[in-house]
Design a protein around this motif. Structure first.
Motif, PDB file in Angstrom:
ATOM      1  N   LYS A 174       5.893   6.636   1.194  1.00 60.64           N
ATOM      2  CA  LYS A 174       6.103   5.385   1.916  1.00 60.64           C
ATOM      3  C   LYS A 174       5.281   4.262   1.290  1.00 60.64           C
ATOM      4  CE  LYS A 174       7.536   7.211   6.285  1.00 60.64           C
ATOM      5  NZ  LYS A 174       7.193   8.546   6.632  1.00 60.64           N
ATOM      6  N   VAL A 199       7.850  -0.862   6.432  1.00 62.95           N
ATOM      7  CA  VAL A 199       7.635   0.430   5.788  1.00 62.95           C
ATOM      8  C   VAL A 199       8.881   0.788   4.985  1.00 62.95           C
ATOM      9  CG1 VAL A 199       7.072   2.854   6.116  1.00 62.95           C
ATOM     10  CG2 VAL A 199       6.166   1.143   7.702  1.00 62.95           C
ATOM     11  N   THR A 215       9.678  -1.231  10.942  1.00 65.05           N
ATOM     12  CA  THR A 215       8.959  -2.498  10.924  1.00 65.05           C
ATOM     13  C   THR A 215       7.993  -2.489  12.096  1.00 65.05           C
ATOM     14  OG1 THR A 215      10.839  -3.653   9.941  1.00 65.05           O
ATOM     15  CG2 THR A 215       9.167  -5.006  11.011  1.00 65.05           C
ATOM     16  N   TYR A 216       6.735  -2.829  11.822  1.00 62.00           N
ATOM     17  CA  TYR A 216       5.713  -2.853  12.864  1.00 62.00           C
ATOM     18  C   TYR A 216       5.336  -4.298  13.174  1.00 62.00           C
ATOM     19  CZ  TYR A 216       4.999   1.878  10.953  1.00 62.00           C
ATOM     20  OH  TYR A 216       5.161   3.162  10.470  1.00 62.00           O
ATOM     21  N   ILE A 275       4.355  -5.439   9.407  1.00 64.15           N
ATOM     22  CA  ILE A 275       4.337  -4.453   8.332  1.00 64.15           C
ATOM     23  C   ILE A 275       5.730  -3.844   8.218  1.00 64.15           C
ATOM     24  CG2 ILE A 275       3.340  -2.273   7.528  1.00 64.15           C
ATOM     25  CD1 ILE A 275       0.867  -2.988   9.306  1.00 64.15           C
ATOM     26  N   ILE A 335      -4.520   3.499  10.218  1.00 62.14           N
ATOM     27  CA  ILE A 335      -3.935   2.453   9.389  1.00 62.14           C
ATOM     28  C   ILE A 335      -4.571   1.133   9.822  1.00 62.14           C
ATOM     29  CG2 ILE A 335      -1.919   2.334  10.922  1.00 62.14           C
ATOM     30  CD1 ILE A 335      -0.299   1.358   8.479  1.00 62.14           C
ATOM     31  N   CYS A 385       0.863  -1.180   0.000  1.00 61.46           N
ATOM     32  CA  CYS A 385       0.000   0.000   0.000  1.00 61.46           C
ATOM     33  C   CYS A 385       0.900   1.231   0.000  1.00 61.46           C
ATOM     34  CB  CYS A 385      -0.887  -0.011   1.251  1.00 61.46           C
ATOM     35  SG  CYS A 385      -1.858   1.473   1.512  1.00 61.46           S
ATOM     36  N   SER A 433       2.848  -5.636   3.582  1.00 59.97           N
ATOM     37  CA  SER A 433       2.277  -6.642   4.477  1.00 59.97           C
ATOM     38  C   SER A 433       3.067  -7.936   4.319  1.00 59.97           C
ATOM     39  CB  SER A 433       0.812  -6.883   4.127  1.00 59.97           C
ATOM     40  OG  SER A 433       0.095  -5.656   4.149  1.00 59.97           O
ATOM     41  N   TYR A 475      -2.854   6.794  12.454  1.00 61.46           N
ATOM     42  CA  TYR A 475      -1.813   6.883  11.436  1.00 61.46           C
ATOM     43  C   TYR A 475      -0.744   7.924  11.786  1.00 61.46           C
ATOM     44  CZ  TYR A 475       0.285   7.964   6.901  1.00 61.46           C
ATOM     45  OH  TYR A 475       1.168   8.206   5.875  1.00 61.46           O
ATOM     46  N   THR A 533      -2.827  -4.078   3.989  1.00 63.53           N
ATOM     47  CA  THR A 533      -2.811  -2.868   4.791  1.00 63.53           C
ATOM     48  C   THR A 533      -3.522  -1.768   4.020  1.00 63.53           C
ATOM     49  OG1 THR A 533      -0.637  -3.541   5.598  1.00 63.53           O
ATOM     50  CG2 THR A 533      -1.284  -1.300   6.052  1.00 63.53           C
ATOM     51  N   TYR A 536       3.809   0.586   2.445  1.00 65.77           N
ATOM     52  CA  TYR A 536       3.511  -0.277   3.588  1.00 65.77           C
ATOM     53  C   TYR A 536       3.360  -1.695   3.054  1.00 65.77           C
ATOM     54  CZ  TYR A 536       2.814   4.113   5.961  1.00 65.77           C
ATOM     55  OH  TYR A 536       3.018   5.366   6.496  1.00 65.77           O
ATOM     56  N   ALA A 547      -4.864  -3.157   9.258  1.00 66.92           N
ATOM     57  CA  ALA A 547      -4.118  -4.328   8.818  1.00 66.92           C
ATOM     58  C   ALA A 547      -4.989  -5.565   8.991  1.00 66.92           C
ATOM     59  CB  ALA A 547      -2.831  -4.466   9.628  1.00 66.92           C
TER      60      ALA A 547
END
Length: 178
Positions: free
Chosen positions: A93, A104, A115-116, A102, A137, A88, A97, A150, A130, A95, A139
């Motif tokens: 950026k 980035v 990284t999330y 996630i 945001i 996405c 998945s 966000y 995402t 994102y 997911a």
């Protein structure tokens, strides 16, 4: 103006010219940095094509066909698959998945920015896709839809992520507590 339509099939990347319908194939011989293309997305703002390979390697092709490799995810030593299920793009950026959260990608600097890990326990969690909507945001995960603000929050902190309990008929989202 986009003059080509890009596609991938069985790991191969190709384009079709919109005016003359010529087909062009891309491979390591033409500058790609991988052999098995898994996911692509076109950034209409910059005219760049993001190419994700099965092994987590990433190429960015500009309008002129120049390719920049971003091997950050590919080179990372992690015990699970690095496949990118969805990409996405929002601003500068991307994102991505993945099977663990996630990732980035900063498209201006051509590097992985963050990284999330969004599971309620802060560990890895498969993310199918995402989306960024308004100020949140979202997911999609096996455990349900995870959401976080966000802007203004540290999205690397798993505690800002919550699972959606339900969605009302008026499209208002009700957030639950983990």
């Amino acid at each position: 103006v986009v003059d080509k339509v890009y596609g991938c099939s069985e790991g191969a990347l190709f384009s079709v010219g919109q005016e003359d319908e010529t087909i062009e194939y891309y491979s390591v011989l033409t500058g790609l940095n991988g052999a098995s293309v898994y996911r692509i997305v076109y950034d209409h703002n910059t005219g760049h094509l993001i190419i994700a390979y099965e092994n987590g390697n990433i190429d960015i092709m500009d309008r002129d066909g120049n390719i920049t490799n971003i091997p950050d995810l590919y080179n990372k030593q992690i015990p699970f698959s690095k496949q990118i299920h969805h990409i996405c793009i929002e601003g500068d950026k991307a994102y991505m998945s993945t099977n663990f959260g996630i990732v980035v990608l900063n498209l201006t600097r051509n590097e992985v920015a963050e990284t999330y890990y969004i599971a309620s326990d802060g560990l890895e969690n498969k993310v199918f896709s995402t989306a960024l909507v308004a100020d949140s945001i979202y997911a999609s995960t096996p455990e349900g839809i995870r959401v976080a603000p966000y802007k203004g929050k540290n999205l690397m902190n798993y505690e800002v992520w919550h699972t959606i309990d339900s969605i009302s008929t008026k499209n208002e989202i009700v957030h639950g507590n983990d």
